[in-house]
Scaffold this active site. Structure first.
Site, PDB file in Angstrom:
ATOM      1  CG  ASN A  32      -8.050  12.520  -1.095  1.00 51.42           C
ATOM      2  OD1 ASN A  32      -7.522  14.002  -0.708  1.00 51.42           O
ATOM      3  ND2 ASN A  32      -7.176  11.747  -1.867  1.00 51.42           N
ATOM      4  CB  CYS A 294      -0.292   9.942  -0.755  1.00 52.56           C
ATOM      5  SG  CYS A 294      -1.720  10.212  -1.148  1.00 52.56           S
ATOM      6  CG  PHE A 295      -1.268   6.121   3.412  1.00 57.01           C
ATOM      7  CD1 PHE A 295      -0.860   4.818   2.901  1.00 57.01           C
ATOM      8  CD2 PHE A 295      -0.132   6.866   3.759  1.00 57.01           C
ATOM      9  CE1 PHE A 295       0.495   4.400   3.057  1.00 57.01           C
ATOM     10  CE2 PHE A 295       1.217   6.424   3.818  1.00 57.01           C
ATOM     11  CZ  PHE A 295       1.526   4.975   3.194  1.00 57.01           C
ATOM     12  CB  CYS A 296      -7.038   8.559   0.941  1.00 53.63           C
ATOM     13  SG  CYS A 296      -7.597   7.382  -0.097  1.00 53.63           S
ATOM     14  CG  ASN A 297      -3.708  12.922   4.797  1.00 48.89           C
ATOM     15  OD1 ASN A 297      -3.023  14.010   4.418  1.00 48.89           O
ATOM     16  ND2 ASN A 297      -3.977  12.422   6.200  1.00 48.89           N
TER      17      ASN A 297
END
Ligand SMILES: Cc1ncc(COP(=O)(O)O)c(C=O)c1O
Length: 372
Positions: A32, A294-297
């Site tokens: 992100n 979602c792991f900032c992705n």
């Protein structure tokens, strides 16, 4: 020096000379902090575009990428950004793209935050304009220190939106009232380091880098490759009594062109996806560090889970804010995340073996209320 990789990305994002007619191009697979640069591009009237990734490996179709890169109009600045290694799937996107993009008139920002902890980034061979990284990801300590590596010519293209203590040779209040500007930025990197640096932490960075040098990055790389390969093989081999797989991995299932990050979900014998958040809680109870979500992705999640554009558009219609729980409701209770484990510098065989034992406990486990 920056506070982290995000700080490095923001420095470039806010200063890049985006103009109408210019473009910000990026891959779906991005953190992100790279996605967020599109707001700067948009704000200055430049367009932005995404190059998709494709299941099952969640890599970029290179032909599509080259087509997108071919769209550059040389009279305007164009910036292309991608991660050298995905923070979700572990995919290593080719560094050859730097040259391909340069040849077509693009400036290139490579997010190396997930790549450099276990891979050599040879800057005598690869010539990205900008590189972002965080040191804690390489040797664990200290947090709060990262850096932006920039080619001098690329740095000279940036236009800082402000100045601060530490970044100017001198400034004036009176002259600003009169003539408008009233300050002179320091040349090169000094013009980008706002305020007092976290100088007490800098000795730890030097110690960390020496530590890595002593072990050898090639040794770290090879060790991570072996442990990752063992995990991939053994996780994929896990079967329920009816022969159905226990684990689904998102991304490459061999060690070829990938790093030590594995994103996956558990499934029950009927092929029902188990809730990743409940599984993470169980892992925590077993003293295993597993992440979920979602792991900032978001781009990887949207492709891996086959989200529809309309569903996502709904999330942003007529709303000022949305919590994550509300997002899950809009998405109709479908499972929205995955689990992620990462092999790194300090991982040993006992760690990966212990994780496999944890995963084995999911064999023949039916989806129950706890896991749905
Ligand atoms: C690939 C990638 N880029 C950027 C970041 C942001 O790093 P930081 O939170 O240290 O700024 C991360 C963090 O996990 C990452 O994995």
């Amino acid at each position: 020096m920056t506070t982290n990789a995000t700080g490095a990305l923001k420095l470039v994002g806010e200063s890049y000379p985006f103009v109408p007619g210019g473009q910000y191009l990026l891959t779906f697979d991005n953190h992100n902090s790279v996605n967020g640069i599109r707001e700067f591009a948009h704000g200055k009237g430049a367009s932005f575009a995404y190059v998709p990734i494709e299941p099952p490996d969640l890599r970029v179709d290179e032909e599509l990428l080259l087509c997108s890169l071919d769209q550059a109009r040389p009279e305007h600045p164009h910036l292309f950004a991608y991660p050298a290694q995905s923070n979700v799937t572990g995919v290593q996107h080719p560094l050859d793209w730097i040259q391909e993009a340069h040849a077509r008139g693009w400036d290139v920002f490579v997010d190396c935050a997930a790549f450099v902890p276990t891979n050599r980034l040879d800057l005598s061979r690869w010539h990205p304009d900008f590189v972002a990284l965080s040191f804690y990801k390489i040797f664990g300590y200290p947090t709060g220190v990262g850096c932006l590596l920039a080619r001098k010519a690329a740095l000279a293209k940036l236009r800082r939106p402000w100045y601060a203590g530490g970044t100017i040779t001198f400034g004036s209040v009176m002259a600003a009232m009169d003539a408008g500007a009233g300050f002179y930025l320091k040349p090169d990197e000094e013009g980008f380091e706002d305020g007092t640096l976290n100088y007490l932490m800098l000795p730890a960075v030097e110690i960390g880098l020496k530590h890595i040098e002593r072990i050898g990055i090639e040794m770290i790389h090879e060790r991570v490759r072996c442990l990752t390969g063992w995990l991939l093989e053994n996780l994929l081999a896990l079967r329920h009594s009816n022969g159905h797989p226990v684990v689904r991995i998102y991304g490459p299932i061999t060690t070829e062109r990938r790093g030590g990050t594995i994103a996956f979900n558990f499934y029950d014998p009927d092929g029902i996806l188990l809730d990743c958040y409940a599984a993470q809680e169980e892992a925590t109870r077993c003293a295993l560090s597993v992440r979920s979500g979602c792991f900032c992705n978001p781009g990887v999640r949207e492709i891996a889970f086959g989200f529809a554009e309309e569903d996502l558009a709904e999330c942003f219609k007529d709303k000022q804010r949305m919590t994550y729980d509300q997002f899950l409701q809009v998405m109709d209770g479908r499972k929205q995340g995955a689990l992620r484990i990462s092999v790194g510098l300090v991982t040993n065989f006992a760690d990966v073996y212990r994780f496999l034992q944890f995963a084995q406990a999911f064999v023949d486990k039916m989806a129950s209320k706890t896991y749905l």
